[in-house]
Scaffold this motif. Sequence first.
Motif, PDB file in Angstrom:
ATOM      1  N   ALA A  46       0.815  -1.219   0.000  1.00 32.81           N
ATOM      2  CA  ALA A  46       0.000   0.000   0.000  1.00 32.81           C
ATOM      3  C   ALA A  46       0.848   1.268   0.000  1.00 32.81           C
ATOM      4  N   GLU A  47       1.876   1.308   0.841  1.00 37.10           N
ATOM      5  CA  GLU A  47       2.693   2.511   0.946  1.00 37.10           C
ATOM      6  C   GLU A  47       3.450   2.793  -0.352  1.00 37.10           C
ATOM      7  N   TYR A  48       4.150   1.788  -0.867  1.00 38.92           N
ATOM      8  CA  TYR A  48       4.933   1.980  -2.080  1.00 38.92           C
ATOM      9  C   TYR A  48       4.040   2.262  -3.286  1.00 38.92           C
ATOM     10  N   GLU A 123      -2.765  -1.745  -4.257  1.00 41.93           N
ATOM     11  CA  GLU A 123      -3.264  -1.543  -2.892  1.00 41.93           C
ATOM     12  C   GLU A 123      -3.113  -0.088  -2.442  1.00 41.93           C
ATOM     13  N   ALA A 124      -2.832   0.813  -3.383  1.00 37.51           N
ATOM     14  CA  ALA A 124      -2.672   2.228  -3.032  1.00 37.51           C
ATOM     15  C   ALA A 124      -3.928   2.749  -2.343  1.00 37.51           C
ATOM     16  N   THR A 125      -3.715   3.555  -1.321  1.00 33.65           N
ATOM     17  CA  THR A 125      -4.861   4.091  -0.578  1.00 33.65           C
ATOM     18  C   THR A 125      -4.527   5.455  -0.010  1.00 33.65           C
ATOM     19  N   VAL A 126      -5.521   6.335   0.016  1.00 29.19           N
ATOM     20  CA  VAL A 126      -5.365   7.664   0.618  1.00 29.19           C
ATOM     21  C   VAL A 126      -6.654   8.012   1.350  1.00 29.19           C
ATOM     22  N   THR A 127      -6.540   8.860   2.336  1.00 27.67           N
ATOM     23  CA  THR A 127      -7.725   9.369   3.022  1.00 27.67           C
ATOM     24  C   THR A 127      -8.382  10.433   2.150  1.00 27.67           C
ATOM     25  N   LEU A 204       6.606  17.234  -3.073  1.00 23.38           N
ATOM     26  CA  LEU A 204       5.348  17.820  -2.605  1.00 23.38           C
ATOM     27  C   LEU A 204       4.223  16.790  -2.654  1.00 23.38           C
ATOM     28  N   MET A 205       4.187  16.011  -3.727  1.00 17.78           N
ATOM     29  CA  MET A 205       3.144  14.997  -3.863  1.00 17.78           C
ATOM     30  C   MET A 205       3.322  13.876  -2.837  1.00 17.78           C
ATOM     31  N   TRP A 206       4.556  13.454  -2.618  1.00 15.77           N
ATOM     32  CA  TRP A 206       4.798  12.413  -1.613  1.00 15.77           C
ATOM     33  C   TRP A 206       4.330  12.871  -0.232  1.00 15.77           C
ATOM     34  N   ASP A 211       3.266  10.242   5.306  1.00 10.92           N
ATOM     35  CA  ASP A 211       3.836  10.907   6.480  1.00 10.92           C
ATOM     36  C   ASP A 211       5.193  11.536   6.195  1.00 10.92           C
ATOM     37  N   ILE A 212       5.644  11.488   4.968  1.00  9.25           N
ATOM     38  CA  ILE A 212       6.919  12.111   4.607  1.00  9.25           C
ATOM     39  C   ILE A 212       6.812  13.614   4.821  1.00  9.25           C
ATOM     40  N   PRO A 213       7.743  14.235   5.550  1.00  9.26           N
ATOM     41  CA  PRO A 213       7.641  15.677   5.806  1.00  9.26           C
ATOM     42  C   PRO A 213       7.920  16.488   4.543  1.00  9.26           C
TER      43      PRO A 213
END
Length: 246
Positions: A46-48, A123-127, A204-206, A211-213
């Motif tokens: 999911a994260e990658y 499995e990509a997911t975003v709120t 910026l997109m990441w 949680d990447i700052p």
Amino acid sequence: MSSLAVTHARFQLLETIRIPIAVFGSAFFPSAAMLAFVVPFVGDNAEYATLATVSMITFSVMTTNLFQHGAGVAEDRAQPWDPYVRTLPAGAMPRFAGRILSGLCLMAVSLVPVVLIAAFFTEATVTPLAFLIAAGTTVVIAVPFILMGLAIGYSMPQKAAIVVAQVLFFPLAFLGGLMTGPGLAPGIVENIAPYLPTGGAARLMWAAVSDIPYDFRSIAALVGWTAVLGGGALWAYRRDEGRRFS
């Protein structure tokens, strides 16, 4: 001016839509990259998968605007209609604004397949909040690439503009870190990427979907590129106007 900008944008969109392959082409490369590299290799993580998807979105933003505005503007300049429009008293800003609006619309169309592939095959997911932030960020990162395309289109003939757009898009994608995940690129790429428009846009997109700052070096570099490319686009427009209409 706003109504004139909308009129110019509508005209540009109608011209493009009448040649469907032009719309298909802008969506092909990022979609093909998703199917060839993201789905089989990181689709089940999911994260990658999420980070790779926004990297492909950044890639699509770059290629769409480079070719739409770079090659497209150069082609328009070769048509008899363009000199006539340039003689009208409205000035340059409505045309610039209209091109930006039409470019954003075509860019949105090119992003739909990427998002659908990510939704159905990974499995990509975003709120919902992250999705909205990412959508707004996509518009922001499009600006320097729109200006880059305009600078190319107004400064070069059609054949040269196509070649330059083709030569630029892959090095910018690779050196900006779009082909790898955060921190996974070769050392030289990791050092250069934050200062390139592609690297700044990707970071910026990441940050928008994970949680990447936020990398403030990249933000500053992206602002700087926007100013430089905006100045370059305006200079190219005035140079072209001076050569052809003085």
